[in-house]
Design an enzyme around this catalytic site. Structure first.
Site, PDB file in Angstrom:
ATOM      1  N   ASN A   9      52.440  44.409  34.293  1.00 49.89           N
ATOM      2  CA  ASN A   9      51.143  44.428  33.603  1.00 49.89           C
ATOM      3  C   ASN A   9      50.907  45.839  33.089  1.00 49.89           C
ATOM      4  O   ASN A   9      50.626  46.744  33.870  1.00 49.89           O
ATOM      5  CB  ASN A   9      50.046  44.012  34.600  1.00 49.89           C
ATOM      6  N   LYS A  11      48.499  46.852  31.328  1.00 46.35           N
ATOM      7  CA  LYS A  11      47.064  47.151  31.199  1.00 46.35           C
ATOM      8  C   LYS A  11      46.802  47.784  29.820  1.00 46.35           C
ATOM      9  O   LYS A  11      47.457  47.431  28.857  1.00 46.35           O
ATOM     10  CB  LYS A  11      46.599  48.049  32.341  1.00 46.35           C
ATOM     11  N   HIS A  89      42.477  38.803  36.678  1.00 47.67           N
ATOM     12  CA  HIS A  89      42.865  40.101  37.250  1.00 47.67           C
ATOM     13  C   HIS A  89      41.611  40.792  37.781  1.00 47.67           C
ATOM     14  O   HIS A  89      40.538  40.690  37.186  1.00 47.67           O
ATOM     15  CB  HIS A  89      43.542  40.969  36.185  1.00 47.67           C
ATOM     16  N   GLU A  91      40.558  43.665  37.640  1.00 47.04           N
ATOM     17  CA  GLU A  91      39.873  44.560  36.687  1.00 47.04           C
ATOM     18  C   GLU A  91      39.026  43.763  35.704  1.00 47.04           C
ATOM     19  O   GLU A  91      37.995  44.252  35.229  1.00 47.04           O
ATOM     20  CB  GLU A  91      40.912  45.444  35.981  1.00 47.04           C
ATOM     21  N   GLU A 159      46.687  39.854  44.929  1.00 45.38           N
ATOM     22  CA  GLU A 159      46.540  41.285  44.701  1.00 45.38           C
ATOM     23  C   GLU A 159      45.309  41.806  45.458  1.00 45.38           C
ATOM     24  O   GLU A 159      44.175  41.670  44.955  1.00 45.38           O
ATOM     25  CB  GLU A 159      46.360  41.576  43.212  1.00 45.38           C
ATOM     26  N   GLY A 165      46.693  50.110  42.177  1.00 42.27           N
ATOM     27  CA  GLY A 165      46.644  51.447  41.613  1.00 42.27           C
ATOM     28  C   GLY A 165      46.263  52.538  42.598  1.00 42.27           C
ATOM     29  O   GLY A 165      45.958  53.660  42.189  1.00 42.27           O
ATOM     30  N   SER A 203      50.372  48.291  44.060  1.00 48.39           N
ATOM     31  CA  SER A 203      51.162  49.478  44.391  1.00 48.39           C
ATOM     32  C   SER A 203      52.612  49.163  44.779  1.00 48.39           C
ATOM     33  O   SER A 203      53.187  49.836  45.649  1.00 48.39           O
ATOM     34  CB  SER A 203      50.464  50.287  45.499  1.00 48.39           C
TER      35      SER A 203
HETATM   36  C1  PEP Z   1      48.111  45.309  38.728  1.00 46.81           C
HETATM   37  O1  PEP Z   1      47.574  45.857  37.793  1.00 46.81           O
HETATM   38  O2  PEP Z   1      48.140  44.076  38.757  1.00 46.81           O
HETATM   39  C2  PEP Z   1      48.717  46.126  39.769  1.00 46.81           C
HETATM   40  C3  PEP Z   1      49.224  45.528  40.811  1.00 46.81           C
HETATM   41  O3  PEP Z   1      48.714  47.489  39.588  1.00 46.81           O
HETATM   42  P1  PEP Z   1      49.558  48.581  40.430  1.00 46.81           P
HETATM   43  O4  PEP Z   1      50.957  48.048  40.582  1.00 46.81           O
HETATM   44  O5  PEP Z   1      49.486  49.817  39.609  1.00 46.81           O
HETATM   45  O6  PEP Z   1      48.870  48.703  41.756  1.00 46.81           O
END
Ligand code: PEP
Length: 243
Positions: A9, A11, A89, A91, A159, A165, A203
């Site tokens: 992703n 973003k 997601h 976000e 997630e 992040g 992460s």
């Molecule tokens: C994500 O945006 O779905 C995500 C898991 O981000 P990151 O791997 O940066 O934690």
């Protein structure tokens, strides 16, 4: 066994110049034994038409078309070359107030356009700390995943919001507990729930990917930051292939 999936992703990152990362990734994983999905910003989807990887949007509107300035429909994503779309997601849930009901409607819009929905769920840090994680996950699964979901049109991404992040990752036991719970819910509700792919996200890096992929019911990863360059994403794909 569900087919494994490494999903990136991007973003709100990426210009046309960054598509060279996909060329490097193709050199290394063009014939990978796992599915590879890249979700670039919508502006780059049609520019990805030559990549061998699956391409996805990061969001879609619930409607097919209409007066929704700035939004993109699932049909438009498909028309641009996408075969997947992320829905729900964290976000989007946080920044745009998307509820489970909206996420379910977006996922249904994805199915209607022939897209596979990667439906994202996960608990906040407060929910993790007050011991309600499994209940939160169950509620989100029930309300965000349409009754029309099946193993062909749906991927679930677990997630934990606090892991996205942040560099913080749940223990393998915590990941295993939630993934087992998700699998149980999916099998109770859907005939092919055992085949639905469940990704872990939050992460994931080259250094922790192999451990995460060793956990039961982890069928791959949804990766944010570490999917932006071939050098970072490649070891994650390699770990998934080896798992
Ligand atoms: C994500 O945006 O779905 C995500 C898991 O981000 P990151 O791997 O940066 O934690």
């Amino acid at each position: 066994m569900p087919r494994k999936l490494a999903a990136g992703n991007w973003k709100m990152n990426g210009l046309r110049a960054n598509l060279t990362e996909l060329e490097t990734l193709e050199d290394r994983h063009g014939d990978a034994g796992v599915d590879i999905l890249i979700c670039p910003p919508a502006t780059l989807i049609s520019a990805c038409e030559d990549t061998p990887f699956d391409i996805g949007g990061q969001d879609c509107h619930v409607a097919e078309a209409g007066a929704h300035t700035g939004d993109i429909s699932a049909e438009m994503l498909a028309d641009a070359g996408a075969s997947y779309v992320l829905t729900g997601h964290s976000e989007r849930r946080t920044d745009h107030g998307e509820t489970d009901t909206i996420v379910a409607a977006k996922s249904q819009a994805a199915y209607d356009a022939g897209l596979i929905a990667v439906i994202c769920i996960g608990e906040t840090l407060a929910q993790r700390e007050n011991g309600t994680t499994l209940g939160v996950i169950e509620t989100q699964l029930t309300a965000s995943v349409p009754d029309t979901a099946d193993a062909e049109n749906t991927v679930i991404a677990y997630e934990p919001v606090w892991a996205i992040g942040t560099g913080k990752v749940p223990t393998l036991d915590q990941i295993g507990e939630v993934h087992a719970h998700i699998r149980k819910q999916l099998m109770n509700r859907f005939d092919d729930g055992a085949e639905m792919r469940i990704l872990y996200g939050g992460s994931v890096k080259g250094s922790n990917a192999a451990d995460i992929f060793s956990v039961a019911n982890v069928d791959g990863a949804l990766v944010g930051g570490a999917s932006l360059t071939a050098d970072d994403f490649s070891p994650i794909i390699t770990a998934l292939e080896a798992s």
